[in-house]
Design a protein around this motif. Structure first.
Motif, short mmCIF file in Angstrom:
data_model
loop_
_atom_site.label_atom_id
_atom_site.label_comp_id
_atom_site.label_asym_id
_atom_site.label_seq_id
_atom_site.Cartn_x
_atom_site.Cartn_y
_atom_site.Cartn_z
N ALA A 48 2.76 3.03 4.04
CA ALA A 48 2.87 4.33 3.37
C ALA A 48 4.27 4.53 2.79
O ALA A 48 4.43 5.03 1.67
CB ALA A 48 2.53 5.44 4.35
N SER A 49 5.32 4.11 3.53
CA SER A 49 6.68 4.31 3.00
C SER A 49 6.91 3.38 1.81
O SER A 49 7.58 3.76 0.83
CB SER A 49 7.74 4.12 4.09
N ILE A 50 6.35 2.19 1.86
CA ILE A 50 6.51 1.28 0.71
C ILE A 50 5.78 1.84 -0.51
O ILE A 50 6.25 1.73 -1.64
CB ILE A 50 6.03 -0.14 1.09
N ARG A 51 4.64 2.45 -0.26
CA ARG A 51 3.86 3.02 -1.37
C ARG A 51 4.67 4.07 -2.13
O ARG A 51 4.48 4.29 -3.31
CB ARG A 51 2.58 3.65 -0.82
N GLU A 52 5.59 4.71 -1.44
CA GLU A 52 6.41 5.74 -2.09
C GLU A 52 7.55 5.14 -2.90
O GLU A 52 8.26 5.85 -3.61
CB GLU A 52 7.02 6.68 -1.03
N SER A 53 7.77 3.82 -2.79
CA SER A 53 8.92 3.20 -3.47
C SER A 53 8.79 3.33 -4.99
O SER A 53 7.73 3.14 -5.56
CB SER A 53 9.00 1.72 -3.09
#
Ligand code: PLP
Ligand code: ZN
Length: 434
Positions: A48-53
């Motif tokens: 999920a945090s990578i998706r926000e990159s």
């Protein structure tokens, strides 16, 4: 903070600290795996945090890489990777498959997969203050290093066999590298590079020998899983998906394919992919490591031969294939490349030059993808594996296309045939079309 802990030898499993070694195991010359602190990654990073990159490049995975700073915003160093994953319904139907994807790494800044490795090696060179970077190359690794070094304003020295296709040599020269063509094989250029690096104190990027090359290459495994999560989402039914963030996908898990096909020369791409998938599995982000299929040319099949013998001892061959990028006598990452298949339930297959040319034509005509011979070899591999029932009709399969067809137009013309010349008159055109 960087998750980089140090290295583990792929042969004797000895561990080394971050600053204890630079290239290979001092005990036995084995290639080194970069060891990462997966526990701290698991705590601080998630799908999920990578998706926000906001990064649409390999640098969206910076928290999983052993470097802290990609360097130089707005240059090719920052735009490597995040290449498209196309769902190919036509080729799938040709092969009796239903879920086939092509990942086109010919779309990288210097038009090959090798940009992934060179970007990370150049970032590492900047961190350790290395000035001149040298590499041996069949062409693509050198073009990638030359491009990335130009972006980072650093000198690069490239040794390639004099038989390298002219487009690749042109790239090296345009990027301003010191280019030396060796009257010998890639393997001889490789050995000469090691000597030169030692004699002149230069940093050596050589494939497999430098542990950071596989770290760049593993990013393709991350991308495949993140992008597949997008394409597998029912709401996203388009054929050509140029991923732009995994909206709608599961926030927790990425999807791994059942099998990945990739061509093998030195074997560093397949071992990098293997490491990437293994890391995602250990992080709990994917449910299984895909079966990895290494495809070699029959004229350059050292790893495939060892696989067929059921042995981990890789014997050199005398390489002879039109797929110049995978023309290697002694693969420099052979052991890890072999294990990528044996440890995942995959296999090694060989394909002839004629099958590679057919694959170039099929990719072009059926999907408008233009691949160089070494890249098309991976597609020739799935043709063979599907025909032999080595993959199931419902399996999710990714074919890694590692370099653009513009790299070697002579081979492309061999695959597609020559165009006819006519006088500029309608009758002449009618005659030729009839
Ligand atoms: C286009 C292309 N495909 C495949 C490969 C094979 O990669 P490796 O030598 O890591 O097996 C290369 C290596 O140069 C390449 O340039
Ligand atoms: Zn060792």
């Amino acid at each position: 903070m960087s998750p980089f802990l140090g290295y583990t030898c792929s042969v004797c499993r000895r561990e080394y600290g971050r600053d204890a070694v630079v290239y290979t195991c001092p005990e036995d010359g084995g290639n080194l795996d970069v060891r990462l602190d997966l526990e701290s990654i698991r705590r601080s990073v998630s799908p999920a945090s990578i998706r926000e990159s906001a990064e649409d490049s390999i640098w969206r995975y910076l928290p999983l890489l052993p470097v802290v700073d990609p360097g130089h915003d707005g240059t090719p160093l920052k735009s490597v990777g995040w290449t498209p994953l196309f769902r190919s319904r036509r080729l799938a139907s040709d092969l009796g498959l239903s879920r086939l994807w092509l990942k086109d790494d010919g779309r990288n800044p210097t038009a090959s997969f090798k940009d992934r490795a060179s970007a990370v090696v150049v970032a590492r060179a900047q961190e350790i203050g290395a000035k001149v970077i040298i590499t041996a190359s069949t062409g693509n690794a050198g073009a990638a290093l030359a491009g990335m070094a130009a972006a980072a304003d650093r000198p690069a020295v490239i040794l390639a066999p004099k038989t390298a296709p002219p487009a690749k040599v042109a790239q090296l020269l345009v990027f301003g590298a010191r280019v030396v063509l060796v009257d010998g094989t890639y393997d001889q250029a490789f050995d000469l590079t090691l000597e030169a690096a030692q004699a002149f104190g230069w940093y050596c990027r050589n494939t497999g020998y430098n542990p950071f090359t596989a770290e760049g290459k593993k990013t393709a495994a991350y991308e495949i899983c993140e992008q597949l999560t997008v394409t597998e989402t029912p709401a996203v039914g388009a054929k050509h998906i140029v991923p732009s963030g995994a909206r709608g996908a599961s926030p927790l898990q990425w999807s791994a394919p059942d099998a990945v096909f990739v061509s093998v020369g030195d074997g560093n791409i397949i071992s990098g992919l293997h490491k990437g998938f293994r890391e995602l599995y250990e992080l709990g982000w994917i449910a299984q490591v895909p079966r990895l299929f290494g495809i070699q040319s029959t004229g350059s099949a050292a790893v495939a031969n060892a696989f067929a013998r059921g042995s981990e001892s890789i014997e050199p061959v005398r390489a002879d294939t039109l797929a110049d990028s995978i023309s290697v006598d002694m693969p420099r990452d052979g052991l890890r490349a072999l294990r990528a298949a044996t440890q995942t339930g995959g296999a090694y297959l060989t394909v002839t030059d004629a099958e590679i040319l057919e694959a170039i034509a099929a990719l072009g005509r059926r999907e408008a993808v233009f691949s160089e011979p070494a890249a098309a070899a991976a597609y020739a591999g799935i043709v063979k594996a599907a025909g032999a029932g080595m993959v199931g009709p419902e399996d999710g399969i990714v074919v890694m296309l590692t370099g653009s067809g513009l790299k070697d137009t002579r081979a492309a013309m061999q695959a597609a045939g020559e165009a006819k010349i006519i006088e500029p008159r309608l009758e002449a055109l009618q005659r030729i079309l009839a």
